[in-house]
Design an enzyme around this catalytic site. Structure first.
Site, PDB file in Angstrom:
ATOM      1  N   ASP A  68       0.801  -1.223   0.000  1.00  0.00           N
ATOM      2  CA  ASP A  68       0.000   0.000   0.000  1.00  0.00           C
ATOM      3  C   ASP A  68       0.832   1.270   0.000  1.00  0.00           C
ATOM      4  O   ASP A  68       0.425   2.278  -0.558  1.00  0.00           O
ATOM      5  CB  ASP A  68      -1.018   0.003   1.143  1.00  0.00           C
ATOM      6  N   ASP A 480       4.392   1.253  13.988  1.00  0.00           N
ATOM      7  CA  ASP A 480       3.502   0.116  14.253  1.00  0.00           C
ATOM      8  C   ASP A 480       4.148  -1.126  14.838  1.00  0.00           C
ATOM      9  O   ASP A 480       3.472  -1.885  15.510  1.00  0.00           O
ATOM     10  CB  ASP A 480       2.755  -0.311  12.991  1.00  0.00           C
TER      11      ASP A 480
END
Length: 679
Positions: A68, A480
């Site tokens: 992405d 993350d």
């Protein structure tokens, strides 16, 4: 003391008018000023969402993967690793690291195409483009589009939106987002024109009221599939199917090579078709549907088969949406091209206790499931998992049954059986690519083995790096997945930071006179207010079981040999900031990078690369980030299912902070995008 970040990225220029552009050519390794450095990736292996994997249907072992925000990759069978194809993308076109679709040519197999662009909002100032290559991605030309593409937008796991006509390969179709409709090229992707007679541009928006616009975009057209059997070599395929993000009109068809289009009569409504897969041998179209565009949520859906000859639609869902056991939508639909009656499909999202895959060998009449509850919380499994090559995929977790670490995955939008080998399949998750080479053991009732197949695909959002003069040569601050202590730059580190446990580490520094003392702010999955902690030595990986599972996230980045720093990130609400610090409590030098919405970075997103020269290496960016890397689990207080065999959402889940409206295992309702948390 901070080491300086490394220099500028070579820019790529493209001049375009409307949709007919002066070709822009880029080599896989752009020309650069002479330097004494040789660059390599610091190995992490994965780390972010892989929404698409594409096998070439006619050449064995020719496989592409899209990410992405981390670019695009090609599989190298001899090395069992992935080669990055978009490292040439520079700061002036940073959004082209978002890849919303990939198409590989089944006739001239050296040809490959990519639809690129990061956001359809103003966060990405540039329009999208269709990239084309005649040498498997070694060099590229580009045609800029008159609208934006959203490789990191909601619905990016649906697809593939870009497709090559298998009979006349000069023809391509692209189903655009944002209400921009269907586009066609008749010259191998050099020029594009809108198909003005296509009747529906889509209308589904995840959240029309989203003030940031991220969830408010029209997800547009979702996939294009050709029925190869309706054409002959050199002539246009006559039957073309197109998925539309419209719950009342999800599938359209042309039966005359695109001269006209129609909504297919009798089609199922109420859901979005994430995948549309054609079986030209049997004359079927299979679709997998969900009630949202994903990739994070989705609580209902079905699998359907359309018979081209009779026009009949048949629901073949393993668990139909009408069942009380249904708490998930479907995606990850694939056909075994060697055995066209053999299908697989996955839950589009099933956070708890894990993803579910099903397999049918009779065209969907009956299904077997990859795992079953025996007596709760125990499960029987048709698979084993071996993550020894990427051990951090356990996230340092030791969950209570029925959960396990590592998980099968989450956000399983792309599940693909190798069209040349029934034993091999690959699938993307929010953190890696998994796969197997003995898949057909499933049919014999034996266990098959799933392993990471992600070497060379480096997809982390690098927020900061330090290289202290002693100890580990590199310590990374990542979005993350916290970060790693890299003792061997050519080996995958065994575990991310787990003591303390961070979602994203946003900056790093060390004491000049005591380099074992480090400081850095971070976002935490558990803290409700900013905190600090002390560290007398570089952060170390925690022991198994020491890491509390964080909210789901993924990291992604594209690679470039020389990178400036950049600010900005994307996605969903960050968890409250926490930090770790020196004994004296000195504040970190780096910015906390918290904002109301993402900002454009000054460079493309970046993975970690180091130089082979003796001088310390440090190159990093913060990045618009995407997807979800680390898996969530329900809070421990949530009660188990009422019965040992139940697949339903445990009673009381909503009271544990998991909203009932989103179904079992759905993540908490997110807020507006901000750095450090990607949605």
């Amino acid at each position: 003391m901070r080491r300086s970040h490394l220099g500028a990225v070579v820019s790529a220029l493209l001049v375009a008018a409307a949709v007919v552009a002066t070709p822009f050519t880029a080599a896989g390794a752009p020309a650069a000023a002479a330097e004494s450095y040789t660059w390599k990736n610091v190995r992490i292996d994965g780390g972010g969402f892989v929404p698409g994997i594409v096998f070439n249907p006619t050449e064995k072992d020719l496989i592409y993967a899209r990410t992405d925000i981390g670019g695009m990759y090609r599989w190298e069978q001899a090395r069992q690793s992935w080669t990055p194809l978009l490292d040439w993308v520079g700061a002036d076109r940073w959004g082209w690291n978002g890849v919303v679709s990939v198409a590989t040519d089944p006739v001239q197999t050296n040809r490959v195409y990519a639809a690129v662009g990061m956001y359809t909002t103003g966060w990405d100032p540039d329009n999208g483009a269709i990239l084309r290559s005649a040498d498997r991605g070694a060099t590229w030309q580009a045609t800029e589009l008159p609208f934006k593409n959203g490789g990191n937008m909601p619905g990016r796991g649906m697809g593939e939106r870009l497709a090559v006509d298998p009979n006349r390969n000069s023809i391509l179709y692209y189903g655009a987002e944002g209400g921009n409709g269907l586009w066609r090229s008749t010259d191998f992707g050099a020029t594009w024109a809108k198909v003005t007679n296509f009747p529906n541009v889509g209308n589904y928006r995840a959240d029309p009221s989203d003030p940031n616009g991220y969830n408010g975009q029209n997800q547009g057209l979702t996939w294009v599939s050709f029925d190869r059997s309706t054409g002959t070599a050199g002539t246009a395929t006559q039957t073309v199917y197109v998925g539309v993000a419209d719950k009342e009109n999800p599938v359209y068809r042309s039966t005359n090579g695109g001269a006209s289009w129609e909504r297919i009569a009798g089609q199922p409504t109420g859901y979005l078709a994430h995948k549309g897969v054609v079986d030209p041998v049997g004359g079927f179209l299979y679709i997998a549907t969900s009630d949202t565009g994903g990739p994070y949520d989705g609580g209902k859906g079905d699998v359907w088969r359309f018979d081209r000859a009779t026009g009949a639609w048949t629901r073949i869902s393993p668990v139909p949406s009408t069942s009380t056991d249904a708490y998930f939508g479907y995606s990850g639909l694939t056909i075994d091209r060697q055995r066209p009656n053999t299908l697989m499909v996955a839950t589009q999202t099933s956070w708890w206790p894990d993803a579910i895959f099903w397999r049918s060998t009779d065209g969907g009449a009956t299904w077997t499931r990859i795992w079953e509850f025996t007596s709760y919380p125990n499960r029987s499994k048709r698979y084993t998992m071996d993550v020894s090559s990427v051990p951090w995929l356990t996230f340092g977790s030791n969950p209570a049954p029925p959960e396990e670490a590592p998980k099968l995955g989450w956000m399983n939008e792309s599940v693909e059986i190798d069209p040349h080998d029934s034993n091999r399949f690959l699938y993307g998750t929010g953190a890696t690519i998994y796969g197997s080479t003995d898949l057909t053991r499933w049919d014999a009732g034996d266990q098959f083995t799933i392993r990471p197949m992600v070497k060379g695909l480096e997809e982390t959002a690098v927020l900061d790096l330090v290289s202290p003069p002693s100890g580990a040569p590199l310590i990374s601050a990542l979005g993350d997945i916290g970060g790693f202590r890299h003792t061997d730059l050519d080996a995958v580190p065994p575990m991310m930071f787990t003591q303390p446990n961070f979602t994203s580490t946003t900056s790093l520094d060390y004491a000049e006179t005591k380099p074992a003392v480090l400081v850095g702010p971070a976002t935490s999955p558990t803290r409700t207010a900013p905190t600090t902690a002390t560290s007398r030595s570089p952060l170390t990986a925690g022991r198994p079981g020491s890491r509390a599972p964080s909210r789901p996230a993924s990291t992604a980045a594209a690679r470039s040999p020389r990178r400036p720093t950049a600010a900005g990130s994307s996605g969903r609400r960050a968890t409250p900031a926490s930090g770790w610090c020196t004994r004296s409590g000195s504040a970190p030098r780096g910015p906390r990078r918290r904002a109301s919405r993402p900002t454009r970075p000054s460079s493309p997103t970046g993975s970690t690369r180091t130089s082979s020269t003796p001088s310390p290496a440090a190159c990093s960016t913060s990045a618009p980030t995407a997807g979800r890397a680390s898996p969530p689990r329900p809070p421990p207080a949530c009660p188990p299912p009422a019965t040992s065999s139940s697949r339903r959402c445990p009673a009381g889940r909503a009271s544990c902070g998991w909203p009932a409206r989103a179904g079992c295992g759905a993540p908490p309702t997110p807020g507006p995008p901000s750095p450090g948390w990607r949605r």
